[in-house]
Design an enzyme around this catalytic site. Structure first.
Site, PDB file in Angstrom:
ATOM      1  NE  ARG A  38      -0.680   6.064  -2.322  1.00 11.69           N
ATOM      2  CZ  ARG A  38      -0.065   7.131  -1.841  1.00 11.69           C
ATOM      3  NH1 ARG A  38       1.217   7.322  -2.102  1.00 11.69           N
ATOM      4  NH2 ARG A  38      -0.714   8.013  -1.106  1.00 11.69           N
ATOM      5  CE1 TYR A  56      -2.175   0.965   2.376  1.00 13.13           C
ATOM      6  CE2 TYR A  56      -2.070   3.178   3.291  1.00 13.13           C
ATOM      7  CZ  TYR A  56      -2.228   2.335   2.214  1.00 13.13           C
ATOM      8  OH  TYR A  56      -2.444   2.853   0.970  1.00 13.13           O
ATOM      9  NE  ARG A 101      -1.965   9.789  -4.099  1.00  9.46           N
ATOM     10  CZ  ARG A 101      -1.520  10.608  -3.143  1.00  9.46           C
ATOM     11  NH1 ARG A 101      -0.409  11.313  -3.338  1.00  9.46           N
ATOM     12  NH2 ARG A 101      -2.174  10.728  -2.001  1.00  9.46           N
ATOM     13  CG  HIS A 109      -3.247   2.815  -5.572  1.00  9.79           C
ATOM     14  ND1 HIS A 109      -2.783   4.118  -5.644  1.00  9.79           N
ATOM     15  CD2 HIS A 109      -4.052   2.770  -4.482  1.00  9.79           C
ATOM     16  CE1 HIS A 109      -3.300   4.830  -4.658  1.00  9.79           C
ATOM     17  NE2 HIS A 109      -4.062   4.036  -3.938  1.00  9.79           N
ATOM     18  CG  HIS A 148      -2.272   9.024   3.073  1.00  5.87           C
ATOM     19  ND1 HIS A 148      -2.059   7.814   3.694  1.00  5.87           N
ATOM     20  CD2 HIS A 148      -2.501   8.730   1.766  1.00  5.87           C
ATOM     21  CE1 HIS A 148      -2.154   6.849   2.811  1.00  5.87           C
ATOM     22  NE2 HIS A 148      -2.419   7.373   1.640  1.00  5.87           N
ATOM     23  CE  LYS A 177      -5.122  11.528  -4.639  1.00  8.97           C
ATOM     24  NZ  LYS A 177      -6.211  10.834  -3.907  1.00  8.97           N
TER      25      LYS A 177
END
Length: 316
Positions: free
Chosen positions: A265, A297, A167, A262, A288, A191
């Site tokens: 990404r 994806y 990110r 993004h 993730h 995150k």
């Protein structure tokens, strides 16, 4: 595509208890919540349909409503081809209604509080083709041929973004010591400050080496600290600058979609899967928390496969 119709089932044929509650609810929406006539009509149409479904299921009092009945009503709507947007709206209408029933003492509990809403379809993210990704890096490299520190930095950032799928905030947060050149991996804090280790290839390694060896020292100032990538004034690079860079360099690639960091990404994830990487490995690389997030994806790659099939097969 036209919107699904508002359910306008009249209360004719409903038990008197249902009709009375429906009338009270309509007055509540119109006079207590002061909703517009159109909104009131939409809510009442949806709830009339719900009560009609409950009546056909053998119920004659709102106190008998349960979560199973609410879900079967939505399931019927789905079987009739209603859109996800319409289903989500009707689920919301049901929750608002059952909440009102509970607050006004018409039911002992709010049976709709656990009713979920169907998630709308998420559009597939735009991604670069492999040749477009190469063109992006080539465009930046050409501009960096003068050896300017900013040019070297920009190539290194683009290479790392595409190589790792990290990110933009993760890129900006990197410190010099987060890059392990012996193993060609970078330590990324995602995150929730969750740490992961992401590998990168030789092109990214060479770009990072060039930046650290010939570029960073020219921008570094006493307050630069350990930041890997620096702005023109010597502070840690900010996300806005990286986004501006990506948009500008992608504009140099003919026919490429306008993407931000993004989008790179998304591109990295798509190219990994198309190259044969397994889903769980890509999940780990991207950081993730849920495999379901990574699975979107696979839809991108399937969509591209269908497009290639339609273009190439004589009987497509």
């Amino acid at each position: 595509m036209p919107a699904d119709p508002v359910e306008t089932s009249p209360d004719d044929g409903l038990p008197e208890t249902f009709s009375t509650v429906l009338g009270d609810y309509e007055r509540h929406l119109a006079f207590e919540r002061n909703l517009t006539p159109h909104t009131v009509k939409a809510y009442i149409g949806d709830i009339a349909g719900l009560l009609e479904h409950a009546h056909r299921s053998g119920f004659s009092d709102v106190g008998e409503l349960d979560l199973r009945t609410l879900r079967s009503w939505l399931a019927k709507q789905q079987s009739m081809g209603r859109s996800r947007t319409t289903l989500a709206r009707r689920a919301t209408a049901a929750r608002v209604f059952t909440g009102w029933l509970a607050r006004t003492g018409r039911t002992p509990t709010d049976v709709g509080s656990a009713l979920g809403s169907p998630k709308p379809h998420q559009p597939l993210p735009s991604v670069l083709r492999v040749d477009e990704a190469r063109g992006l890096i080539a465009a930046a490299t050409t501009l960096a041929d003068d050896g300017s520190p900013v040019g070297l930095r920009d190539v290194a950032m683009l290479e790392l973004l595409y190589a790792t799928g990290m990110r933009v905030g993760e890129l900006c947060g990197l410190d010099v010591d987060d890059v392990d050149r012996d193993r060609n991996v970078v330590r990324v804090f995602g995150k929730g400050r969750k740490e992961r280790t992401v590998p990168f290839g030789q092109p990214a390694a060479a770009a990072v080496d060039a930046w650290l060896g010939r570029g960073r020292g020219q921008l570094a100032r006493p307050g630069s600290g350990a930041a890997l990538f620096l702005g023109a004034r010597g502070g840690r690079i900010d996300q806005r600058a990286v986004r501006t860079l990506v948009h500008r360099r992608i504009a140099d690639v003919a026919g490429a979609p306008d993407l931000g960091p993004h989008g790179l990404r998304h591109t990295a994830a798509t190219h990994l899967l198309e190259g044969g990487a397994d889903l769980r490995s890509v999940q780990e690389l991207l950081g993730h928390a849920s495999l379901a997030t990574t699975q979107r994806y696979t839809h991108v790659t399937t969509d591209r496969l269908r497009k290639a099939y339609r273009q190439a097969h004589p009987r497509a």
